[in-house]
Design a protein around this motif. Structure first.
Motif, mmCIF file in Angstrom:
data_model
loop_
_atom_site.group_PDB
_atom_site.id
_atom_site.type_symbol
_atom_site.label_atom_id
_atom_site.label_comp_id
_atom_site.label_asym_id
_atom_site.label_seq_id
_atom_site.Cartn_x
_atom_site.Cartn_y
_atom_site.Cartn_z
ATOM 1 N N VAL A 5 0.846 -1.198 0.000
ATOM 2 C CA VAL A 5 0.000 0.000 0.000
ATOM 3 C C VAL A 5 0.884 1.251 0.000
ATOM 4 C CG1 VAL A 5 -1.708 1.307 1.332
ATOM 5 C CG2 VAL A 5 -1.936 -1.176 1.098
ATOM 6 N N ALA A 6 1.947 1.230 0.808
ATOM 7 C CA ALA A 6 2.851 2.387 0.861
ATOM 8 C C ALA A 6 3.527 2.600 -0.491
ATOM 9 C CB ALA A 6 3.905 2.184 1.944
ATOM 10 N N ALA A 7 3.961 1.516 -1.127
ATOM 11 C CA ALA A 7 4.648 1.647 -2.419
ATOM 12 C C ALA A 7 3.697 2.206 -3.473
ATOM 13 C CB ALA A 7 5.192 0.288 -2.858
ATOM 14 N N MET A 8 2.454 1.731 -3.450
ATOM 15 C CA MET A 8 1.481 2.227 -4.428
ATOM 16 C C MET A 8 1.211 3.717 -4.182
ATOM 17 S SD MET A 8 -2.350 0.821 -5.196
ATOM 18 C CE MET A 8 -1.922 -0.743 -5.913
ATOM 19 N N ALA A 9 1.038 4.074 -2.909
ATOM 20 C CA ALA A 9 0.719 5.471 -2.581
ATOM 21 C C ALA A 9 1.874 6.398 -2.976
ATOM 22 C CB ALA A 9 0.416 5.601 -1.096
ATOM 23 N N GLU A 10 3.092 5.960 -2.725
ATOM 24 C CA GLU A 10 4.241 6.817 -3.067
ATOM 25 C C GLU A 10 4.344 6.968 -4.580
ATOM 26 O OE1 GLU A 10 7.691 6.874 -0.808
ATOM 27 O OE2 GLU A 10 6.451 7.197 0.972
#
Ligand SMILES: Nc1nc2c(c(=O)[nH]1)N[C@H]1C(S)=C(S)[C@@H](COP(=O)(O)OP(=O)(O)OC[C@H]3O[C@@H](n4cnc5c(N)ncnc54)[C@H](O)[C@@H]3O)O[C@H]1N2
Ligand code: MOO
Length: 396
Positions: A204-209
């Motif tokens: 989720v963090a990678a997608m958001a970044e």
């Protein structure tokens, strides 16, 4: 239960935006412009050559071959030139200003040199090979409107306008709270018999970044109400959006919504008729947005793509629809008739077609390694044959 389009419309209507800041243009790529950008100068700034060759006056080509002394030279960024007199020509390079009086450029491939004289034997082609002053844009023209995302191509337009810095919306700041007693940091799960690696928040963090957010923290939390409530209150103080994973369903230890109750959680939607990801929810507490993703990893990643991405675009001043640009792609293998909920099928891109993955179980994690596309299938749709077009999104 509301449908996907209805939930998307609720999400698109949220009024929160990150504050506007002025940043150097070198740091502005990916951000959203907060004000229209107008050109500070003309482009090109004068009539310039589009080719390496010789600048001439068309009148001097009425009798061919023309033999024109090369009396001037023009480089991009070079000094200003005197006017070109009759039967003179100028050596010129791509992007260099035409001397006054010249009206066309002959490519050097079409010119013979005899010492200081250029010999033009053939008739010039249809193009004068000149880019006229302000033919790209004139000073004062609006080049980018407020709300434009500064893509790699748009940032070139902004720099061409001679902007040193740009007013843009801030990157949305996000905190991820991963809930579940069973969760352990990857690499440590094997130390506890019933632990599993906490995998979701990293995806989720990678997608958001990737979509322009800054992930301030990932916090892994036990299913313990007091701890969860404290973590919820803290996160709401620190960030623009809180993403909670797991605990979205109806189990006895599903506390994702309850942990925000003391902070006055107001739900914007809860449960959407989609597969996977039905328990996804969106709310607001203490003026911050809270998005709840289901714990099943495939469900969480699908709902992150379908809801978190548009929400981040909205927060950062952009258009949420930018995140949901469905494009028709050919199906690599047949799909059965749709079920009761609208479905988002994970697929790989193979040989120019979308190949649905064999494992569509929402708790599975292995297929995520090859899940490049999401295919949208309406509830109750007919079976779809291989080769038919289906709406698809890149799952990234
Ligand atoms: N009686 C019902 N049970 C369930 C329903 C329902 O409608 N009625 N819905 C099902 C659906 S659909 C989903 S999706 C799941 C979602 O449940 P939760 O959001 O409460 O998720 P958890 O129970 O916390 O976890 C589910 C599953 O995922 C694993 N998990 C959780 N977080 C992570 C993480 N960060 N990294 C890796 N894996 C994670 C967790 O261990 C569970 O195995 O509910 C169904 N139940
Ligand atoms: O909605 Mo759940 O995501 O089907 O497993």
């Amino acid at each position: 239960m509301i449908g996907f389009d209805e939930a998307s419309a609720i999400l698109a209507a949220v009024s929160e935006r990150t504050p506007v800041e002025t940043v150097p243009i070198a740091e502005a790529a990916g951000r959203v412009l907060a004000a229209a950008l107008t050109a500070a100068l003309d482009s090109p700034r004068s009539d310039v050559s589009a080719m390496d060759g010789y600048a001439v006056r068309s009148d001097d080509l009425s009798a061919l071959p023309a033999r024109l002394p090369v009396d001037l030279v023009s480089y991009p960024g070079g000094p200003g030139l005197p006017p070109l007199g009759p039967s003179q020509c100028a050596r010129i390079f791509t992007g260099a200003p035409l001397p006054p009086g010249a009206d066309r450029v002959i490519m050097q491939e079409d010119v013979e040199r005899e010492g200081d004289v250029a010999v033009i034997a053939g008739p010039p082609g249809p193009s004068p090979h000149v880019r006229a002053r302000a033919s790209d844009f004139a000073a004062g023209t609006e080049l980018l409107s407020a709300g434009t995302r500064l893509t790699p191509t748009a940032i070139v337009t902004a720099a061409a306008a001679d902007a040193a810095s740009l007013p843009v919306h801030g990157r949305p700041r996000m905190i991820i709270l991963g809930t579940g007693d069973e969760l352990a940091a990857p690499g440590t799960a094997r130390e506890r018999p019933r632990a599993i690696p906490e995998s979701l928040s990293l995806g989720v963090a990678a997608m958001a970044e990737r979509w322009g957010a800054t992930c301030l923290a990932i916090r892994r939390l036990p299913d313990e109400p007091a701890t969860l409530e404290r973590a919820a209150a803290e996160a709401l103080e620190e960030t623009d959006i809180v993403v909670v994973t797991g605990g979205a369903s109806v189990g006895e230890k599903d506390f994702a919504k309850a942990m925000f109750a003391p902070a006055g959680l107001e739900l914007l939607f809860s449960k959407v008729a989609i597969k996977p990801g039905k328990p996804v929810w969106l709310g607001r507490a203490r003026g911050r947005l809270v998005l709840g993703l289901p714990g099943n990893p495939s469900s969480a990643m699908v709902t992150a793509r379908l809801f978190l991405v548009p929400l981040l675009l909205r927060l950062s001043g952009g258009d949420p629809a930018e995140g949901l640009r469905w494009r028709p792609v050919p199906l690599g293998a047949a799909l059965p008739a749709g079920g009761a909920r609208e479905e988002f099928v994970r697929a790989a891109w193979r040989d120019g077609a979308a190949e649905p993955l064999g494992d569509q179980v929402s708790g599975s994690q292995r297929p995520l390694a090859n899940a490049e596309l999401l295919l949208r299938r309406p509830a109750g749709c007919d079976a779809t044959e291989a080769g038919s077009n289906v709406p698809a999104l890149w799952f990234e």
